[in-house]
Motif scaffolding. Structure first.
Motif, PDB file in Angstrom:
ATOM      1  N   SER A 182       0.825  -1.112  -0.185  1.00 16.40           N
ATOM      2  CA  SER A 182       0.187  -0.080   0.188  1.00 16.40           C
ATOM      3  C   SER A 182       0.930   1.237   0.042  1.00 16.40           C
ATOM      4  CB  SER A 182      -0.837   0.102   1.296  1.00 16.40           C
ATOM      5  OG  SER A 182      -1.524   1.274   1.360  1.00 16.40           O
ATOM      6  N   LEU A 183       0.651   2.183  -0.923  1.00 10.27           N
ATOM      7  CA  LEU A 183       1.356   3.382  -0.980  1.00 10.27           C
ATOM      8  C   LEU A 183       0.665   4.299   0.058  1.00 10.27           C
ATOM      9  CD1 LEU A 183       1.916   4.033  -4.763  1.00 10.27           C
ATOM     10  CD2 LEU A 183       3.397   3.025  -3.070  1.00 10.27           C
ATOM     11  N   ILE A 184      -0.661   4.203   0.439  1.00  4.52           N
ATOM     12  CA  ILE A 184      -1.508   5.156   1.415  1.00  4.52           C
ATOM     13  C   ILE A 184      -0.797   4.801   2.609  1.00  4.52           C
ATOM     14  CG2 ILE A 184      -3.724   5.309   2.535  1.00  4.52           C
ATOM     15  CD1 ILE A 184      -4.895   4.212  -0.183  1.00  4.52           C
ATOM     16  N   ASN A 185      -0.358   3.914   3.035  1.00  4.51           N
ATOM     17  CA  ASN A 185       0.048   3.561   4.548  1.00  4.51           C
ATOM     18  C   ASN A 185       1.285   4.299   4.937  1.00  4.51           C
ATOM     19  OD1 ASN A 185      -2.445   2.396   5.029  1.00  4.51           O
ATOM     20  ND2 ASN A 185      -1.742   0.382   4.718  1.00  4.51           N
ATOM     21  N   ILE A 186       2.290   4.488   3.831  1.00  2.59           N
ATOM     22  CA  ILE A 186       3.564   5.188   3.785  1.00  2.59           C
ATOM     23  C   ILE A 186       3.496   6.647   3.388  1.00  2.59           C
ATOM     24  CG2 ILE A 186       4.533   2.852   3.527  1.00  2.59           C
ATOM     25  CD1 ILE A 186       5.197   3.658   0.638  1.00  2.59           C
ATOM     26  N   ARG A 187       2.591   7.095   2.999  1.00  2.00           N
ATOM     27  CA  ARG A 187       2.483   8.250   2.474  1.00  2.00           C
ATOM     28  C   ARG A 187       3.193   9.547   3.345  1.00  2.00           C
ATOM     29  NH1 ARG A 187       3.912  11.367  -1.350  1.00  2.00           N
ATOM     30  NH2 ARG A 187       2.467  12.992  -2.164  1.00  2.00           N
ATOM     31  N   ALA A 188       3.114   9.475   4.862  1.00  3.29           N
ATOM     32  CA  ALA A 188       3.569  10.473   5.461  1.00  3.29           C
ATOM     33  C   ALA A 188       5.205  10.251   5.669  1.00  3.29           C
ATOM     34  CB  ALA A 188       3.064   9.988   7.082  1.00  3.29           C
ATOM     35  N   VAL A 189       5.706   9.062   5.016  1.00  2.41           N
ATOM     36  CA  VAL A 189       7.264   9.101   5.152  1.00  2.41           C
ATOM     37  C   VAL A 189       7.555   9.033   3.738  1.00  2.41           C
ATOM     38  CG1 VAL A 189       7.208   7.944   7.367  1.00  2.41           C
ATOM     39  CG2 VAL A 189       7.183   6.616   5.352  1.00  2.41           C
ATOM     40  N   THR A 190       7.015   9.410   2.538  1.00  7.44           N
ATOM     41  CA  THR A 190       7.441   9.665   1.284  1.00  7.44           C
ATOM     42  C   THR A 190       7.784  11.012   0.740  1.00  7.44           C
ATOM     43  OG1 THR A 190       5.194   9.453   0.495  1.00  7.44           O
ATOM     44  CG2 THR A 190       6.278   7.200   0.692  1.00  7.44           C
ATOM     45  N   LYS A 191       8.595  10.967  -0.209  1.00  7.88           N
ATOM     46  CA  LYS A 191       8.700  12.229  -0.909  1.00  7.88           C
ATOM     47  C   LYS A 191       7.302  12.960  -1.322  1.00  7.88           C
ATOM     48  CE  LYS A 191      13.510  12.237  -2.489  1.00  7.88           C
ATOM     49  NZ  LYS A 191      14.270  12.577  -3.571  1.00  7.88           N
ATOM     50  N   THR A 192       7.227  14.045  -1.420  1.00  6.68           N
ATOM     51  CA  THR A 192       5.847  14.816  -1.694  1.00  6.68           C
ATOM     52  C   THR A 192       5.645  14.670  -3.051  1.00  6.68           C
ATOM     53  OG1 THR A 192       6.133  16.513  -0.236  1.00  6.68           O
ATOM     54  CG2 THR A 192       4.659  16.913  -2.138  1.00  6.68           C
ATOM     55  N   ASN A 193       6.599  14.480  -3.999  1.00  8.99           N
ATOM     56  CA  ASN A 193       6.471  14.301  -5.461  1.00  8.99           C
ATOM     57  C   ASN A 193       6.946  12.883  -6.061  1.00  8.99           C
ATOM     58  OD1 ASN A 193       9.237  14.416  -5.046  1.00  8.99           O
ATOM     59  ND2 ASN A 193       9.840  15.770  -6.917  1.00  8.99           N
ATOM     60  N   ASP A 194       6.790  11.836  -5.158  1.00 11.95           N
ATOM     61  CA  ASP A 194       7.248  10.611  -5.539  1.00 11.95           C
ATOM     62  C   ASP A 194       6.592   9.599  -4.299  1.00 11.95           C
ATOM     63  OD1 ASP A 194       8.223   8.298  -6.058  1.00 11.95           O
ATOM     64  OD2 ASP A 194      10.360   8.770  -6.799  1.00 11.95           O
ATOM     65  N   PRO A 195       5.712   9.143  -4.461  1.00 15.66           N
ATOM     66  CA  PRO A 195       5.091   8.243  -3.348  1.00 15.66           C
ATOM     67  C   PRO A 195       5.601   6.944  -3.271  1.00 15.66           C
ATOM     68  CG  PRO A 195       3.629   8.289  -5.383  1.00 15.66           C
ATOM     69  CD  PRO A 195       4.646   9.408  -5.491  1.00 15.66           C
ATOM     70  N   TYR A 196       6.457   6.492  -4.435  1.00 11.72           N
ATOM     71  CA  TYR A 196       7.223   5.173  -4.145  1.00 11.72           C
ATOM     72  C   TYR A 196       8.710   5.587  -3.391  1.00 11.72           C
ATOM     73  CZ  TYR A 196       4.073   3.973  -7.990  1.00 11.72           C
ATOM     74  OH  TYR A 196       3.021   3.739  -8.590  1.00 11.72           O
ATOM     75  N   PHE A 197       9.095   6.615  -2.963  1.00 12.83           N
ATOM     76  CA  PHE A 197      10.384   6.899  -2.326  1.00 12.83           C
ATOM     77  C   PHE A 197      10.046   7.339  -0.938  1.00 12.83           C
ATOM     78  CE2 PHE A 197      14.702   8.595  -4.081  1.00 12.83           C
ATOM     79  CZ  PHE A 197      15.300   8.408  -2.972  1.00 12.83           C
ATOM     80  N   ILE A 198      10.464   6.251  -0.184  1.00  7.39           N
ATOM     81  CA  ILE A 198      10.497   6.253   1.310  1.00  7.39           C
ATOM     82  C   ILE A 198      11.676   6.925   2.041  1.00  7.39           C
ATOM     83  CG2 ILE A 198       9.969   4.973   3.281  1.00  7.39           C
ATOM     84  CD1 ILE A 198       8.830   2.933   1.367  1.00  7.39           C
ATOM     85  N   MET A 199      11.307   8.073   2.847  1.00  2.00           N
ATOM     86  CA  MET A 199      12.284   8.930   3.566  1.00  2.00           C
ATOM     87  C   MET A 199      12.368   8.636   5.157  1.00  2.00           C
ATOM     88  SD  MET A 199      13.633  10.335   0.955  1.00  2.00           S
ATOM     89  CE  MET A 199      14.395  11.807   1.818  1.00  2.00           C
ATOM     90  N   GLU A 200      12.011   7.484   5.426  1.00  6.99           N
ATOM     91  CA  GLU A 200      12.109   7.391   6.967  1.00  6.99           C
ATOM     92  C   GLU A 200      13.399   6.971   7.220  1.00  6.99           C
ATOM     93  OE1 GLU A 200      10.239   4.484  10.261  1.00  6.99           O
ATOM     94  OE2 GLU A 200       9.902   3.928   8.182  1.00  6.99           O
ATOM     95  N   GLU A 201      13.877   7.471   8.375  1.00  7.37           N
ATOM     96  CA  GLU A 201      15.447   7.454   8.693  1.00  7.37           C
ATOM     97  C   GLU A 201      15.369   6.407   9.852  1.00  7.37           C
ATOM     98  OE1 GLU A 201      19.414   9.993  10.130  1.00  7.37           O
ATOM     99  OE2 GLU A 201      17.333  10.668  10.299  1.00  7.37           O
ATOM    100  N   HIS A 202      14.576   6.489  10.799  1.00  7.41           N
ATOM    101  CA  HIS A 202      14.995   5.576  12.141  1.00  7.41           C
ATOM    102  C   HIS A 202      13.583   5.705  12.895  1.00  7.41           C
ATOM    103  CE1 HIS A 202      16.061   3.898  16.164  1.00  7.41           C
ATOM    104  NE2 HIS A 202      16.793   3.303  15.239  1.00  7.41           N
ATOM    105  N   TYR A 203      12.697   4.551  12.834  1.00  2.52           N
ATOM    106  CA  TYR A 203      11.589   4.440  13.418  1.00  2.52           C
ATOM    107  C   TYR A 203      10.600   5.695  13.560  1.00  2.52           C
ATOM    108  CZ  TYR A 203      12.936  -0.097  15.246  1.00  2.52           C
ATOM    109  OH  TYR A 203      13.351  -1.323  15.323  1.00  2.52           O
ATOM    110  N   GLY A 204      10.215   6.079  12.332  1.00  2.25           N
ATOM    111  CA  GLY A 204       9.399   7.443  12.270  1.00  2.25           C
ATOM    112  C   GLY A 204      10.327   8.487  11.904  1.00  2.25           C
ATOM    113  N   SER A 205      11.318   8.678  12.129  1.00  2.00           N
ATOM    114  CA  SER A 205      11.801   9.926  11.953  1.00  2.00           C
ATOM    115  C   SER A 205      12.190  10.057  10.310  1.00  2.00           C
ATOM    116  CB  SER A 205      13.201  10.129  12.859  1.00  2.00           C
ATOM    117  OG  SER A 205      14.115   9.250  12.161  1.00  2.00           O
ATOM    118  N   ILE A 206      12.396  11.414   9.872  1.00  2.00           N
ATOM    119  CA  ILE A 206      12.442  11.481   8.407  1.00  2.00           C
ATOM    120  C   ILE A 206      13.717  12.217   7.970  1.00  2.00           C
ATOM    121  CG2 ILE A 206      11.236  12.440   6.527  1.00  2.00           C
ATOM    122  CD1 ILE A 206       9.678  10.619   7.742  1.00  2.00           C
TER     123      ILE A 206
END
Length: 372
Positions: free
Chosen positions: A346-370
């Motif tokens: 699901s791309l919906i469940n990761i949207r809070a940690v993805t790039k604004t212009n790329d929902p396939y690119f996850i920017m999470e660093e460590h347990y929720g931090s970005i």
């Protein structure tokens, strides 16, 4: 056999039900037929002509449709069923033996490290790997935590500068079993490992939480949020130190759970900062878990291992890159090369940690931090 009382409106019935389940001890191995393998070859080349790149947004947008239309039906059915099977008998990994044909001459020499990989030569393999994820169905993603993204598919190649590290680029030490990116809340759901070369004959290591059977007294404490997991060895030591966030190792269903686990970082990293209580529970669990590790499968060129990252951890044995044993002698050979792809259902469940212009690119660093 166990006597079970089943209650329905106004009726009390005693029935006998078979409750004994034999825990799975190894992955399902699917032998690909010559016809299926040939089909995969032509599918890869057809998609190159049509889309150019497996990262083409038009291809990704129609990935599931392409997967079900193009993949041999048997392969698509196996993957589709695998994607939603979290049962007591599901090991959490599939081996597709002989999935593709690898032209070793066309591939050329193995580069010295992943940074020098020629992805133009790997396009067809990227399309095939994508289709396998699409059949689950799941969507290929990339993580900034992995090579600052580095694309949807990564070449995993032993690097002489990293021989003793707990990374895919290491070789001289066993890579302890781990679920990918255990230090993230939004880790990959599924992984594929497509072997382009394995002339050193390195066994792949798999470990499934299902091999334990139902939750027991040793597993139960792992549901408590006591455990720290530092960022892995791809980070500099100061960046990899343990942080304050603690999580559970097991989660989901209380009887047949999911797992988030990295033996190297949680058990053997002195900087993890585990409490004495957490370390005790981890060590007791690891004593049992080690007995369930499977490493009987030695991949060959063209094999693909597909893993549910919530059920099954992976690793590999130590080896000497660029050498294989023949009659007790070490003989030079091309170094190992594997292609890894990760996906989320699901791309919906990761949207809070993805790039604004790329929902396939996850920017999470460590347990929720970005990453910023």
């Amino acid at each position: 056999m166990k006597n079970i009382t089943v209650t329905t409106p106004g009726i009390m019935t005693d029935v006998w039900a078979e409750t004994a389940v034999t825990p799975p001890s190894e992955p399902l191995i699917v032998d690909i037929t010559a016809r299926e393998s040939t089909a995969m070859y032509y599918i890869g080349r057809q998609l190159i002509r049509e889309y150019g790149s497996y990262e083409n947004p038009a291809f990704i947008a129609t990935l599931h449709l392409n997967a079900y239309q193009l993949l041999p039906e048997r392969i698509a059915r196996i993957l589709s069923q695998f994607g939603t099977d979290y049962s007591a008998t599901q090991y959490g990994a599939l081996v597709f033996r002989g999935l593709i044909q690898v032209d070793q001459e066309e591939l050329g020499r193995t580069p010295s490290n992943w940074k020098e990989a020629d992805y133009e030569k790997l396009k067809a393999y990227g399309f095939i790997s994508s289709l396998m994820h699409g059949a689950v169905p799941s969507k290929p993603v990339q993580y900034y935590a992995q090579r600052k993204g580095g694309g949807l598919m990564h070449a995993i190649i032993p690097d002489e500068k990293m021989t003793h590290t707990q990374t895919g680029s290491g070789s001289r030490t066993d890579l302890f079993v781990h679920t990918e990116d255990a230090f993230l809340f939004h880790q990959a759901d599924f992984l594929s490992f497509l072997f382009i070369r394995n002339e050193e004959r390195v066994p792949s290591t798999l470990y499934s939480i299902r091999s334990h059977g139902a939750t027991d007294d040793i597993m139960r404490p792992l549901f408590r949020p006591l455990y720290k997991c530092p960022k892995d060895a791809n980070y500099a030591p100061d960046a990899a130190a343990g942080e304050e966030v603690s999580t559970s190792v097991l989660y989901g269903n209380e009887t047949y759970p999911f797992i988030r686990f990295d033996a190297a970082e949680q058990l053997y990293n002195p900087d993890a900062g585990q409490s004495a209580e957490a370390m005790h529970y981890l060590e007791e669990f690891w004593k049992v878990a080690k007995t369930h590790i499977y490493n009987d499968f030695v991949p060959e060129a063209g094999d693909l291992i597909f893993v549910n990252n919530h059920l099954c951890a992976h690793g590999r044995n130590a080896f000497m890159a660029g050498y294989r044993e023949e009659k007790g002698m070490l003989v030079p050979c091309e170094r190992r090369m594997m292609l890894r792809m990760m996906s989320k259902t699901s791309l919906i469940n990761i949207r809070a940690v993805t790039k604004t212009n790329d929902p396939y690119f996850i920017m999470e660093e460590h347990y929720g931090s970005i990453f910023r």
